[in-house]
Structure formats: structure tokens, C-alpha cells
Write a protein that holds these residues in place. Structure first.
Motif, short mmCIF file in Angstrom:
data_model
loop_
_atom_site.label_atom_id
_atom_site.label_comp_id
_atom_site.label_asym_id
_atom_site.label_seq_id
_atom_site.Cartn_x
_atom_site.Cartn_y
_atom_site.Cartn_z
N GLN A 5 16.79 -12.59 8.91
CA GLN A 5 17.17 -11.43 9.72
C GLN A 5 15.85 -10.78 10.12
O GLN A 5 15.17 -10.21 9.26
CB GLN A 5 18.04 -10.49 8.88
CG GLN A 5 18.62 -9.33 9.63
CD GLN A 5 19.53 -8.48 8.73
OE1 GLN A 5 20.35 -9.01 7.99
NE2 GLN A 5 19.36 -7.18 8.77
N TYR A 17 6.23 -0.49 9.87
CA TYR A 17 7.11 -1.16 8.90
C TYR A 17 8.05 -2.09 9.66
O TYR A 17 8.32 -1.89 10.84
CB TYR A 17 7.99 -0.14 8.17
CG TYR A 17 7.24 0.84 7.29
CD1 TYR A 17 7.04 0.56 5.95
CD2 TYR A 17 6.77 2.04 7.80
CE1 TYR A 17 6.38 1.46 5.13
CE2 TYR A 17 6.10 2.95 6.99
CZ TYR A 17 5.91 2.65 5.66
OH TYR A 17 5.25 3.55 4.84
N LEU A 52 9.18 -0.45 12.98
CA LEU A 52 9.28 1.00 12.85
C LEU A 52 7.87 1.56 12.80
O LEU A 52 7.05 1.12 12.01
CB LEU A 52 10.02 1.36 11.56
CG LEU A 52 10.06 2.84 11.20
CD1 LEU A 52 11.05 3.58 12.08
CD2 LEU A 52 10.46 3.03 9.74
N ARG A 53 7.61 2.55 13.64
CA ARG A 53 6.31 3.21 13.58
C ARG A 53 6.48 4.51 12.82
O ARG A 53 7.36 5.31 13.13
CB ARG A 53 5.80 3.53 14.99
CG ARG A 53 4.41 4.16 14.99
CD ARG A 53 3.95 4.47 16.40
NE ARG A 53 4.79 5.50 17.02
CZ ARG A 53 4.53 6.81 16.97
NH1 ARG A 53 3.45 7.25 16.37
NH2 ARG A 53 5.34 7.67 17.55
N ASP A 54 5.69 4.69 11.79
CA ASP A 54 5.80 5.89 10.97
C ASP A 54 4.57 6.74 11.18
O ASP A 54 3.45 6.29 10.96
CB ASP A 54 5.93 5.50 9.49
CG ASP A 54 6.26 6.69 8.61
OD1 ASP A 54 7.24 7.38 8.91
OD2 ASP A 54 5.54 6.92 7.63
N CYS A 85 7.82 0.25 -0.43
CA CYS A 85 8.85 -0.68 0.03
C CYS A 85 9.45 -1.40 -1.17
O CYS A 85 9.06 -2.52 -1.50
CB CYS A 85 8.26 -1.68 1.02
SG CYS A 85 7.50 -0.88 2.43
N VAL A 86 10.37 -0.72 -1.83
CA VAL A 86 10.97 -1.26 -3.05
C VAL A 86 11.99 -2.33 -2.66
O VAL A 86 12.83 -2.08 -1.81
CB VAL A 86 11.68 -0.13 -3.82
CG1 VAL A 86 12.16 -0.63 -5.15
CG2 VAL A 86 10.75 1.06 -3.99
N PRO A 87 11.91 -3.52 -3.25
CA PRO A 87 12.86 -4.56 -2.86
C PRO A 87 14.29 -4.20 -3.26
O PRO A 87 14.51 -3.62 -4.31
CB PRO A 87 12.38 -5.80 -3.62
CG PRO A 87 11.51 -5.29 -4.71
CD PRO A 87 10.95 -3.98 -4.25
N ARG A 127 1.59 4.15 10.41
CA ARG A 127 1.96 3.05 9.53
C ARG A 127 3.15 2.33 10.14
O ARG A 127 4.10 2.96 10.56
CB ARG A 127 2.32 3.56 8.15
CG ARG A 127 1.06 3.94 7.41
CD ARG A 127 1.30 4.98 6.36
NE ARG A 127 0.03 5.64 6.09
CZ ARG A 127 -0.57 5.66 4.91
NH1 ARG A 127 0.00 5.09 3.88
NH2 ARG A 127 -1.73 6.23 4.76
N GLN A 146 11.90 -2.80 9.65
CA GLN A 146 13.10 -2.20 9.08
C GLN A 146 14.25 -3.20 9.17
O GLN A 146 14.36 -3.96 10.12
CB GLN A 146 13.45 -0.90 9.80
CG GLN A 146 13.49 -1.02 11.30
CD GLN A 146 13.70 0.30 12.00
OE1 GLN A 146 14.00 1.29 11.37
NE2 GLN A 146 13.56 0.31 13.31
N ASP A 147 15.10 -3.18 8.16
CA ASP A 147 16.34 -3.96 8.17
C ASP A 147 16.08 -5.46 8.31
O ASP A 147 16.82 -6.15 9.00
CB ASP A 147 17.23 -3.48 9.33
CG ASP A 147 18.70 -3.55 8.98
OD1 ASP A 147 19.01 -3.86 7.82
OD2 ASP A 147 19.53 -3.30 9.88
N PRO A 181 15.23 -1.86 2.93
CA PRO A 181 15.26 -1.07 4.17
C PRO A 181 13.93 -1.16 4.92
O PRO A 181 13.90 -1.29 6.13
CB PRO A 181 15.53 0.34 3.68
CG PRO A 181 16.25 0.17 2.40
CD PRO A 181 15.69 -1.07 1.78
N LEU A 182 12.82 -1.10 4.18
CA LEU A 182 11.51 -1.17 4.81
C LEU A 182 10.63 -2.20 4.11
O LEU A 182 10.65 -2.30 2.88
CB LEU A 182 10.81 0.19 4.74
CG LEU A 182 11.49 1.38 5.40
CD1 LEU A 182 10.70 2.65 5.14
CD2 LEU A 182 11.63 1.17 6.89
#
Lengths: 384, 265
Positions: B71, B117, B76-78, B155-157, B115, B119-120, B17-18
Motif C-alpha cells: 500500500q 512522512y 505528508l509534509r510536516d 513512527c511507532v510500528p 519533515r 502516511q497510510d 500511520p506515519l
């Protein structure tokens, strides 16, 4: 440890309208996954909640303290252990701590700055001299300093970290030697389905209002959404044991309490406005000897809203676990789950069957923790 | 790859996801590159192999890297705040005579960081090197010493991370591997392109004669002396199988008309 064990924790938890973790606009955090918008709670937010839950439950000996009065604390421990006079114990404590080369503070016996240490670490330093305290007390200052020089005081402070530090890691910018790599990895929680950001328009009425003044005293909006979240964390047992100075028992304790705290904690953002105090509907633990496996891809295709999101999310998680095990051929060492679904309802019958196939019959959460601990103890014993 | 003897290629599917692949971020703004960095991939392999931060990296940094963008995902701005949970003021950047950080004055309790990221996103990473080393790394990724992450710890795969070993040059391995995008993305693309059997995917390859220079080859991950050096890369498009079955009633497609592909955008 020859074989590395990973303990994966999978949680499915439904949160009613809430705003657990907000961004700089005040709205709940989100992410796109599988092409659709999801509710998100950052890993940092949930880790903080877990940590706070963890700290509150911790027994005194495992807590960490930040103090300048290190010498005094150590003196007290030595007196308790040996029955020496406080003055003699103080001399020994000072000699032991002199090894660390800490700068002295303004008051005698104080260190110049606050030192963050675990109570267990200081206990360990105190026990270094328990057997020979009387002999040491008889020596003069110089002989005392020379004798205690061989004792591993500094090593004791750099190993056997407080349990919280061993689990979650620590960064000390100016003393990299004290850094600890975290043993847990927590993913951002994501909703298993598509969510829309909604706004609660509110008006606040002035109670002391004059009759002629109609209208609200204040108006505003709060962003919120409700979601069934998939939460995932994994614990590397080898790293955890290492961080705790090789103490397997301590690592098992820490793991057990982490599973408890991760499962039962929740960020408290807007708690008083939404009271989102829910418990998970599914907790699954999987012990693996190969690699941690995150099952988030079960939800890449979002769970449709009309189908009963909670039960479907749990079923998909179980299916993904079964598929992953079949396809990659790596059977986990152990798997178990606690969940709230029943076969009495036709809607959740399939879910329960799939969950049982994947993780076995549902057990009470307390039993889950006991069984997990027992299984890992056996596994570690077999390796030793 | 100049090493003598047989070489082999390890294929990794980097999806989650991230993800976040920083290359020069420091302090409060943690950015991400639009695609995995070499330091990120080497760091992942080093973590899998159980190397400490101080361990030598020459062999890993010397591997050739190719990244295929299956893809691209989006940014994503966190918004992230940091505070001391005991309620104490945060430390400032200034250092006292003893070398210790001073507390902020006036006291500051919350630190704001941004931070970024991806995403997707889904990437296919190919790592080429001596066959023995690649075999060791394959085993390491399957039995990692430390939990693995895609650029940042949280960011877990998503599985599967490891697609296995291939023989032959890196580019061929990247061309042969089916498109790894998510089912919904592939379905949507298929509808628009008559389920064409091949798709052109952008890729970045280590290339001594390449036009681009990237400063992301790690020399050391030691916290006190993190250093990087540069590599030359080239950007290209690789035709890969889509895994879709073409619709016989529709005229054969070219794999999607993309005028910008000519410009290399």
C-alpha cells in the motif's frame, strides 16, 4: 537487567473544537490513515507539553541548571556536607573540577561557558569527598590535585543524568559524548475517526467606532477541528535505568512522573481561543516483557460519527488489546486502566465490560500509578 | 547471498500511520523515500538486537533485502518549529575558536524545519541471510532491546510487525505472502477487480545485476562517522495472493488492467 520491561501508555482523549498544533497555514495538523483524513498532533508538540508539565512538578534536586558558576555551586555543597571553611572547600572544588579540563572564564572560578548539569550530579560529586574533606583540606595544592585525580568526577557528570534528559534524550552537536538516547517513544496523536477541517470566520469590532463607520475593524479565519484522539507512548525501563546510572529507584520515580505528565498535559496552541482543557476518558497502562505494542490499528477503520465516538474508541482499543494478546500469545505482565465510563448508561455498558475484560476494573488514576509502581518494583526485584 | 549453509528469510510488515525513510536528508529538510531504505531496516534490526551505534554492522548490512509495496500511501509534509524552551537564542552553525557553536546574531529564536512522512503506507520487507542469524533476529524483533521505529523515532510500528521466518529464496517468500494492505483498501480494490485471487505488487530487490543503484547501505551508525555505501537493486512486480474470495457470478479478472505495469512505472 536480564529481562527488558516496556511500559505502554494508551490514552483516549476527546478535545473539543481546538487547534492544538498548527502547520504553516495556521490550520490543525492532519494525516491520512485508513484512507480518511484525521486530526493529528505531532509527537514533538505533545512531548513538549509533557516536558513542561514534568519540569514544573520536579523536586529541586532533580532540576537541571545551566551556569558558569559551577565551582561556587560545588563549594557550597561541600561546605554544607562537611562544615569546612568556604576557602578550603573552594580549593577542593576547584581541584575536583580541574579534572574536567574546562576552560576558565574571565572571572576567577567561572567556567568559560555555561555548563548544563543536573543538581543530582553535582550532589554526587560533592559526596565523593565528604568522608575525607578535612584530610584533603590539609594538603597543599599539588598534593590535593594528585589525590583527587583518582575520584570519578568526569564519570559522575556523564552518568546519572537529570531525569528529564534520561527520559527525553539529549543531543549535543559538538560533544557527541554527552548525547543521551531517549527512553520514551511517543507516537503522533491521531483521531480515531474521520475529521474535517473547519474554519471559524471571525470579525472584531472596533470599540471606539464612530457611528457612521459600519462594519468590522478586522476579519479573519481560524482553522479548527474537534477530535477524540488516540495517544500512545512507551517507556523502555532498561534504557531509562541505564540513563540514570543504574539507579532503579530513580527510574521508577521518573516513570511514575512521566505517566502522570503524559496523561495530564496538553499542548496549549490557541488555548485562550478554545479553552480545550480536557482530561482523558481512558488511560490504560500495559507492562510487557516482550515488545511495546501500539494499538493504533484498532482505529484503521475509522469510528463512525453517529455511534458515540468516545465510548466506541475505548471499546475498540480494549478489543484490539484482547485480540493482539490472543493472536500473538504474549500475555502482558500487568495491565490496568482508569476510565470515566459507567455501566449505568446503556450506551456505554458494553464498553465498560470490554474494558474490564481487557484491563480489569477501572481504578482511580492515583491508584493506577501506585499499583503500576508496585508491580514493576516486584518485577525488577524478581529479576535481580 | 554467498554465505555457505542454510539461509532463511525474515518477513516484517512495516505499517503505521506515519513512516519516514530518509536517505540523504540533512539539516532543515528531512525527506523520505517512497519505500523503506536498507539503512532503515538494518537500523531497526540493530536496535532490536540491542547493538550500540558504534557496534559493527557487517553481518546485518550483508543481508539481502526485498521490499514489496503493499500500500504505497501518500506523502505528508510536516511543518515543525524548534525553539529553546528557556527562551534563549538558538545556536548558529558558526563555531568559535574553542570549537563551540556561537549564538545566532541577530538572535534567532525559532528554527523552521520541514519533515516528510509517508502516511497510510504498508510494506512487506523480506530479509534473507544465514539461518542462525535470522533466528537470532526474529527473537530480537519479538523482544527488542530498544523501542523500534519505522525510520523515525515517532513512527511507532502498528502490530503485527513480525510475520515470522520462511524458508526458500527471498522472492518466493515475497510472492507467497498474502497482500497486507488495510481492509478498506482491499475491499475497494476487490470491488473493482471481481475479488481476483492475485494482485501484482511492485517490489524492489537487492540484485547484483540490477539497473538501479541506491546509496543506503550503512557502514556505521556512529554519530561522528555515519557512512553509507551503494547497492544494486532491481525493480519488479510480484504476483501475490489477495486473500479475497472471487465472485463466481463475475467473469474471472486478470488482477486489474494496468497498462503502465508494462512500462515498469
Amino acid at each position: 537487567m536480564t529481562q527488558r520491561l516496556y511500559i505502554d501508555v494508551h490514552v483516549v482523549q476527546t478535545v473539543p473544537p481546538a487547534n492544538l498544533n498548527r502547520d504553516d497555514q495556521g490550520n490543525p495538523k492532519e494525516a491520512i490513515y485508513g484512507g480518511v483524513r484525521r486530526s493529528r498532533v505531532s509527537s514533538q508538540a505533545w512531548k513538549r507539553a509533557t516536558r513542561q508539565h514534568f519540569d514544573v512538578q520536579a523536586p529541586q534536586s532533580e532540576r537541571a541548571t545551566r551556569t558558569k558558576r559551577l565551582t561556587g555551586e560545588l563549594t557550597t555543597r561541600i561546605t554544607q556536607n562537611t562544615g569546612l571553611e568556604r576557602e578550603d572547600a573552594g580549593r577542593i572544588a576547584a581541584a575536583l573540577l580541574a579534572q574536567l579540563g574546562l576552560s576558565q572564564g574571565k572571572k576567577a572560578g567561572d567556567t568559560a561557558y555555561l555548563l548544563f548539569y543536573g543538581n543530582a550530579q553535582l550532589d554526587a560529586v560533592a559526596t565523593l569527598v565528604t568522608d575525607r574533606a578535612t584530610d584533603l583540606a590539609a594538603l597543599d595544592d599539588k598534593a590535593l590535585a594528585d589525590t583527587v585525580k583518582e575520584l570519578p568526577v568526569a564519570e559522575t557528570f556523564t552518568t546519572g543524568h537529570p531525569v528529564g534528559v534520561a527520559l527525553f534524550g539529549r543531543m549535543v552537536a559538538d560533544i557527541p559524548k554527552l548525547n543521551v538516547d531517549a527512553a520514551v517513544q511517543v507516537a503522533h496523536a491521531l483521531s480515531t475517526h474521520e475529521t474535517q477541517l473547519e474554519f471559524d470566520y471571525f470579525t472584531a469590532v472596533d470599540d471606539q467606532n464612530e457611528k457612521e463607520e459600519t462594519g468590522a475593524g478586522m476579519i479573519g479565519t481560524i482553522g479548527f477541528n474537534s477530535a477524540t484522539l488516540y495517544r500512545y507512548a512507551t517507556v523502555g525501563l532498561a534504557q531509562l535505568t541505564d540513563n540514570l546510572g543504574g539507579d532503579t529507584e530513580a527510574a521508577l520515580d521518573a516513570l511514575d512522573r512521566f505517566v502522570d505528565s503524559f496523561t495530564l498535559s496538553a499542548p496549549t496552541g490557541y488555548q485562550n481561543s478554545f479553552a480545550h482543557r480536557t482530561r482523558p476518558s481512558l488511560v490504560a497502562v500495559v507492562v510487557r516483557t516482550d515488545q511495546p505494542v501500539n494499538l493504533v490499528s484498532a482505529f484503521e477503520e475509522p469510528v463512525p460519527a453517529e455511534a458515540g465516538i468516545q465510548a466506541n474508541s475505548a471499546r475498540r482499543l480494549a478489543e484490539e488489546h484482547l485480540t493482539a494478546t490472543q493472536v500473538w500469545g504474549d500475555t502482558p505482565l500487568y495491565a490496568a486502566a482508569s476510565h470515566t465510563f459507567t455501566t449505568r448508561e446503556t450506551r456505554t455498558k458494553d464498553t465498560v465490560e470490554t474494558l474490564t475484560q481487557a484491563f480489569g476494573e477501572s481504578v482511580a488514576f492515583a491508584d493506577l500509578r501506585t499499583a503500576l509502581r508496585a508491580r514493576i518494583t516486584t518485577a525488577v526485584g524478581e529479576q535481580a | 547471498m554467498t554465505a555457505s549453509g542454510r539461509t532463511s528469510v525474515l518477513l516484517l510488515r512495516l505499517a503505521a500511520p506515519l513512516q519516514s525513510w530518509g536517505d540523504r536528508s540533512t539539516f532543515n529538510r528531512r525527506e523520505t523515500r517512497p519505500e523503506p531504505t536498507k539503512s532503515g531496516v538494518v537500523g531497526l534490526l540493530a536496535a532490536a538486537a540491542g547493538r550500540s551505534r558504534h557496534a559493527a554492522l557487517d553481518d546485518l548490512a550483508g543481508l539481502a533485502l526485498g521490499i514489496r509495496i503493499d500500500q504505497p500511501g501518500s506523502l505528508l509534509r510536516d511543518y515543525h518549529t524548534v525553539s529553546d524552551h528557556r527562551g534563549q537564542p538558538l545556536l548558529s552553525a558558526a563555531v568559535s575558536a574553542r570549537g563551540l557553536q556561537k549564538p545566532t546574531s541577530p538572535a534567532k529564536h525559532t528554527h523552521i524545519t520541514q519533515r516528510f512522512y509517508l502516511q497510510d503506507a504498508v510494506f512487506l520487507a523480506a530479509v534473507e541471510g544465514p539461518a542462525e542469524l535470522i533466528t537470532t533476529l526474529e527473537h530480537a524483533v519479538r523482544h527488542p532491546a530498544f523501542p523500534l521505529a519505522l525510520g523515525r523515532r515517532s513512527c511507532v510500528p502498528a502490530q503485527p510487525l513480525l510475520l515470522g521466518q520462511r524458508t526458500g529464496p527471498l522472492q518466493d517468500a515475497l510472492r507467497a505472502e498474502p497482500w497486507q494492505a488495510s481492509p478498506s483498501v482491499r475491499k475497494r480494490w476487490g470491488r473493482q477487480n471481481g475479488n481476483a485471487t492475485r494482485i501484482d505488487l511492485p517490489a524492489t530487490l537487492d540484485d547484483p545485476a540490477g539497473d538501479d543503484i541506491r546509496d543506503d547501505v550503512p557502514l556505521s551508525f556512529a554519530p561522528t562517522r555515519r557512512t553509507y555505501t551503494t547497492r544494486r537493486t532491481s525493480h519488479t512486480y510480484l504476483s501475490a495472493p489477495t486473500g479475497l474470495t472471487p465472485d463466481p457470478t463475475r467473469p474471472p479478472s486478470t488482477g486489474g488492467h494496468d497498462p503502465f505495469a508494462l512500462l515498469g512505472w
